[in-house]
Design a protein around this motif. Structure first.
Motif, PDB file in Angstrom:
ATOM      1  N   UNK A   1      47.157  41.563  48.056  1.00 58.98           N
ATOM      2  CA  UNK A   1      47.093  42.555  46.977  1.00 58.98           C
ATOM      3  C   UNK A   1      45.962  42.237  46.003  1.00 58.98           C
ATOM      4  N   UNK A   2      44.786  41.968  46.556  1.00 55.72           N
ATOM      5  CA  UNK A   2      43.642  41.522  45.753  1.00 55.72           C
ATOM      6  C   UNK A   2      43.030  42.673  44.969  1.00 55.72           C
ATOM      7  N   UNK A   3      42.973  42.492  43.650  1.00 55.89           N
ATOM      8  CA  UNK A   3      42.279  43.416  42.755  1.00 55.89           C
ATOM      9  C   UNK A   3      41.186  42.631  42.025  1.00 55.89           C
ATOM     10  N   UNK A   4      39.971  43.176  42.023  1.00 53.53           N
ATOM     11  CA  UNK A   4      38.845  42.530  41.344  1.00 53.53           C
ATOM     12  C   UNK A   4      38.017  43.610  40.670  1.00 53.53           C
ATOM     13  N   UNK A   5      37.491  43.303  39.490  1.00 53.79           N
ATOM     14  CA  UNK A   5      36.645  44.263  38.787  1.00 53.79           C
ATOM     15  C   UNK A   5      35.645  43.573  37.891  1.00 53.79           C
ATOM     16  N   UNK A   6      34.791  44.369  37.290  1.00 60.74           N
ATOM     17  CA  UNK A   6      33.810  43.886  36.325  1.00 60.74           C
ATOM     18  C   UNK A   6      34.195  44.431  34.959  1.00 60.74           C
ATOM     19  N   UNK A   7      34.496  43.529  34.032  1.00 55.60           N
ATOM     20  CA  UNK A   7      34.979  43.943  32.719  1.00 55.60           C
ATOM     21  C   UNK A   7      36.206  44.840  32.909  1.00 55.60           C
ATOM     22  N   UNK A   8      36.116  46.097  32.471  1.00 53.79           N
ATOM     23  CA  UNK A   8      37.270  46.982  32.599  1.00 53.79           C
ATOM     24  C   UNK A   8      37.155  47.920  33.799  1.00 53.79           C
ATOM     25  N   UNK A   9      36.120  47.701  34.625  1.00 54.20           N
ATOM     26  CA  UNK A   9      35.883  48.594  35.749  1.00 54.20           C
ATOM     27  C   UNK A   9      36.449  48.003  37.030  1.00 54.20           C
ATOM     28  N   UNK A  10      37.492  48.598  37.618  1.00 54.52           N
ATOM     29  CA  UNK A  10      38.059  48.079  38.869  1.00 54.52           C
ATOM     30  C   UNK A  10      37.117  48.347  40.040  1.00 54.52           C
TER      31      UNK A  10
END
Length: 490
Positions: free
Chosen positions: A255-264
């Motif tokens: 269930x990997x979630x990764x983003x930059x700052x607030x951007x998924x």
């Protein structure tokens, strides 16, 4: 329009000529493709036609270059730039600002064009490369392919008489590649602009029937029509690798979630990858491929879920420790060149890890020789061509024999011969039990070398299967441009 007479050029400090007795005549409105092996002089010729070679590089030059009746060796570069636009191979090398709008407007503002005209040209240029949705973005937040589109738009906005594209699609997915070539052909046909495209992907350009100029070792060896017989296109589609050698997973994502700052970016990625797998990661530009690789090295931490690499949770292990067993080749070769010579660069990692023994030195020497860089050990890495830098990047990773190898568009700037050579090197690593995960946009490469295909779409994996089954799923999803050419509908 363009006249090159007896042009030879040798960069300062180099024993070899980058260009040797080049003669080339190009008429107004011609569509010319320049191709040849990596390091053969294609980009140097482009720099010469644009005038940059004689202003920004030290070296020995003979011969003459004229464009639109201007001697580019004598005219100020700003006069030449009014006529010749050059889209460089590395888009970051030509960026001058921080945002997309500012970058596309930069040249127009320097020309002091009226505000309304600047706005119109910006909108037109972004639309023809399909980048209207990027107008408000920071350049630093764009993917490699998105940056390439912006670089093309910035140059097209100036509407020069001659447009030179130095591998304009090297970072683009197959859909965007076809679109950009269609745009280039459309502009050339409708506006009468003289277009030069430096490109390895000659098969994409066959339908446009351009004139072909082939180079080898600084010389022009062919000048005539493009023929399928002379340039047969991509690698043959045949696979030799086993699916896996078994064992504990090298990678386990849940269930990997990764983003930059607030951007998924990645959303709910779950998968396992075992030892001895050669995994091809494909998908449109901006779909999350590079983010996925960076999360595997711990450069980006999960915002939700987890990822284990070689039994270590990336949340709880430093990148420096993980990097001793995980090699990473970035999308931009310049981003991982640190040293003052090719030898120092190739041995940087094992020296840094305290593992530069005689065996490691011998391994590096052998790799440099196999990659055609054996006689370049004392050169600065920035003297290498783009493709040669890619080979050096891979050598610097293989030098310390990591168990997991992550590759972000390794084949950028590589002709078929060199691409095959690099892929065979990776095949050897896989046969020894190492795991290779490679982001690439070449269906034939995936078909021939990968044992598994993972396809990203909007941050999610919509295909994860053995290669043959994966292509069948892509066909069912209508992703025909990602299929090997032999499987596409005529």
């Amino acid at each position: 329009m363009i006249s090159v007479e007896g042009l030879s050029f040798r960069f300062q400090g180099s024993p070899q000529y980058a260009l040797r007795d080049v003669n080339l005549e190009i008429s107004p409105g011609e569509f010319v493709v320049i191709t040849g092996p990596s390091g053969c002089g294609k980009s140097t010729l482009a720099l010469a036609i644009g005038g940059y070679l004689f202003r920004q590089y030290d070296g020995e030059a003979t011969g003459r270059v004229r464009v639109a009746d201007m001697d580019v060796r004598e005219c100020p570069i700003y006069d030449v730039a009014e006529v010749v636009g050059l889209v460089q191979q590395n888009p970051e090398a030509q960026f001058c600002t921080l945002t997309v709008q500012d970058e596309v407007a930069f040249g127009l503002e320097n020309r002091r064009l009226p505000r309304d005209e600047i706005q119109d040209r910006m909108a037109w240029a972004l639309s023809i490369v399909g980048a209207e949705h990027l107008a408000d973005r920071l350049l630093a937040t764009l993917s490699g392919g998105e940056r390439q589109k912006v670089a093309i738009a910035a140059m097209m906005a100036a509407k020069p008489q001659v447009l030179i594209f130095d591998e304009p699609t090297s970072n683009l997915d197959p859909t965007a590649t076809a679109e950009v070539f269609q745009v280039i052909e459309h502009i050339q046909a409708k506006a009468g602009i003289t277009v030069l495209v430096i490109e390895h992907k000659v098969d994409y350009l066959l339908p446009f029937k351009p004139r072909l100029v082939a180079m080898e070792r600084g010389r022009i060896v062919y000048d005539g029509p493009v023929t399928q017989a002379r340039y047969p296109g991509p690698l043959p589609a045949q696979q030799h690798l086993p699916a896996t050698i078994g064992g504990e997973p090298v990678i386990r994502a849940e269930d990997l979630h990764v983003g930059y700052n607030a951007t998924p970016v990645l959303q709910g990625v779950s998968l396992e990858i075992g030892p001895g797998e050669f995994v091809a990661v494909m998908g449109d530009n901006g779909s999350g491929k590079t983010t996925f690789l960076q999360s595997l090295l711990g450069l980006l931490k999960p915002t939700q879920g987890r990822v284990e690499v070689l039994g270590q949770d990336t949340h709880h292990i430093s990148v420096s420790r993980l990097a001793r067993q995980v090699g990473f080749v970035f999308q931009n070769p310049d981003h991982q060149l640190f040293a003052e010579s090719v030898w120092q660069e190739a041995t940087f990692a094992p020296r840094n890890f305290g593992a530069l023994d005689k065996a490691a030195q011998a391994r590096v020497e052998a790799l440099l020789a196999r990659c055609g860089l054996g006689d370049r050990q004392h050169d600065h890495p920035y003297r290498l061509s783009y493709g040669e830098k890619r080979r050096l990047n891979l050598i610097s990773v293989l030098a310390y024999a990591p168990r997991l190898i992550l590759l972000d568009e390794l084949l950028i700037g590589q002709d078929i011969e060199n691409a095959t050579f690099l892929l065979e090197l990776l095949r050897e690593q896989v046969e020894q039990g190492d795991t290779v995960i490679m982001v690439n946009h070449h269906p034939e490469v995936t078909c021939r070398y990968a044992s598994r295909l993972i396809f990203f779409n909007d941050g999610q994996t919509i295909v994860d299967a053995p290669t043959e089954e994966g292509f069948q799923q892509l066909a069912a999803l209508g992703k025909e441009v990602y299929l090997p050419s032999t499987r596409r509908r005529p």
